[in-house]
Scaffold this active site. Structure first.
Site, mmCIF file in Angstrom:
data_model
loop_
_atom_site.group_PDB
_atom_site.id
_atom_site.type_symbol
_atom_site.label_atom_id
_atom_site.label_comp_id
_atom_site.label_asym_id
_atom_site.label_seq_id
_atom_site.Cartn_x
_atom_site.Cartn_y
_atom_site.Cartn_z
ATOM 1 N N SER A 1 86.592 53.083 51.921
ATOM 2 C CA SER A 1 87.491 53.274 50.789
ATOM 3 C C SER A 1 86.879 52.754 49.496
ATOM 4 O O SER A 1 87.478 52.906 48.424
ATOM 5 C CB SER A 1 88.820 52.547 51.036
ATOM 6 N N HIS B 1 86.984 59.377 53.694
ATOM 7 C CA HIS B 1 87.950 58.311 53.444
ATOM 8 C C HIS B 1 89.313 58.713 53.983
ATOM 9 O O HIS B 1 90.005 59.541 53.389
ATOM 10 C CB HIS B 1 88.023 58.011 51.950
ATOM 11 N N GLU C 1 89.681 62.237 51.857
ATOM 12 C CA GLU C 1 88.691 62.410 50.799
ATOM 13 C C GLU C 1 87.316 62.565 51.438
ATOM 14 O O GLU C 1 86.861 61.682 52.173
ATOM 15 C CB GLU C 1 88.689 61.213 49.843
ATOM 16 N N ASN D 1 92.110 55.967 44.785
ATOM 17 C CA ASN D 1 92.071 54.547 44.435
ATOM 18 C C ASN D 1 91.647 54.335 42.991
ATOM 19 O O ASN D 1 92.025 53.343 42.355
ATOM 20 C CB ASN D 1 91.129 53.797 45.376
#
Length: 324
Positions: free
Chosen positions: A69, A90, A102, A140
């Protein structure tokens, strides 16, 4: 339908079996692998060690996908003997219920490796989007400024419970205060520091420079739900679950030091400021090529963090405000 689902699940499970490195038998199985998805902790040296062992046991065409991540995929691939086969995947927690995936190619990842990661994600029932190998990737990267604006709003006099209720009333599945407790204060603080030191800079400072209350909570051992105390206090409930029992008085006292003024913000003003940080960062990601197109950006927002699903994501809000 239920019987059919159980049959399909059991049929799939029949092809899964555990392997350990205590026996050399794992090498025989890996010698026929087309892809290996690694999911060890976020430690670059450990990932390099695992990657070296995998590459020594797998055929030359095998794709090595790292579930991370935060770690740059280019840094993971730097020690690879086959960097063109290295790609990031991810997965979002909790993995069984979160649909987004992702896929992160680095500059040297082959198109075949990226396509393989997308194909596997689809077969796993995920919704994959391809994003650039930048700090925070996409979701994120947008979440970081959102959390920092949360601390800025606290500094402007918005209460913890009030802020959570305002955001949920707008349509978010969870408020930012509860989200920080769920993610973990140590994790949220790490993301903050990582993104600020990387390339987001001032975009990670919120609406002012009031220090870092998240670091204060980490130093106090108030890490969120996993320690039963964060912004809120948690107590045990039936079934081993934890439930909120109110604002943590210790944290409330500490946070009072960060309140510089009470702007008496309306609910609309506070929520617009908070969600605006999400939208602005999504626009930057589109502009900078972090995502390939607006549709991928909206899929990422809705299925990665539940961003106002009834709007279709963050980017349609720009059209709603009639921005040019």
């Amino acid at each position: 339908a239920c019987v059919r689902y159980r049959f399909q699940r059991n049929d799939a499970s029949a092809h899964v079996f555990g392997l350990t490195d205590e026996s050399e038998v794992w090498r025989r199985h890996f010698a026929k692998a087309d892809m290996v998805i690694e999911a060890v902790p976020e430690n670059l040296d450990l990932k390099h060690k695992v990657m070296a062992a995998v590459e020594a046991a797998t055929p030359d065409h095998c794709v090595f996908a790292s579930n991370t991540s935060a770690l740059p995929i280019r840094d993971i691939a730097a020690k690879s003997s086959r960097p063109e086969n290295v790609v990031g995947m991810h997965y979002f927690s909790p993995v069984p219920s979160m649909k987004l995936l992702e896929v992160i190619p680095h500059a040297g990842t082959s198109r075949a490796a990226s396509a393989a990661a997308v194909s596997v994600g689809l077969r796993q029932g995920k919704l994959p989007i391809v994003v650039a190998d930048v700090p925070g990737f996409y979701v994120n990267r947008c979440l970081g400024p959102f959390l920092m604006e949360t601390t800025a709003l606290i500094g402007d006099g918005v209460g913890l419970e009030a802020l959570d209720k305002m955001v949920q009333a707008r349509g978010m599945p969870v408020g930012p205060i509860t989200l920080a407790d769920e993610v973990g204060m140590d994790v949220a603080n790490h993301v903050r520091n990582f993104l600020a030191a990387a390339d987001l800079g001032v975009r990670m400072t919120g609406g002012g420079s009031r220090g870092n209350p998240m670091q204060e909570l980490v130093d106090m051992g108030c890490l969120g739900k996993k320690t039963k105390k964060g912004f809120f206090v948690y107590e045990s409930a039936k079934g081993g679950r934890l439930k909120k029992s109110g604002v943590n008085p210790e944290v409330a006292a500490k946070l009072s030091q960060f309140v510089e003024r009470d702007l008496e913000l309306t609910e609309k003003e506070a929520v617009d400021r908070l969600l605006g940080r999400f939208v602005n960062e999504a626009v930057f990601c589109l502009q900078d090529g972090v995502i390939e197109n607006p549709m991928d950006g909206d899929v990422g927002m809705v299925f990665g963090c539940g961003f106002l699903p009834f709007t279709g994501g963050a980017l349609p809000l720009i059209d709603a405000f009639r921005a040019g």
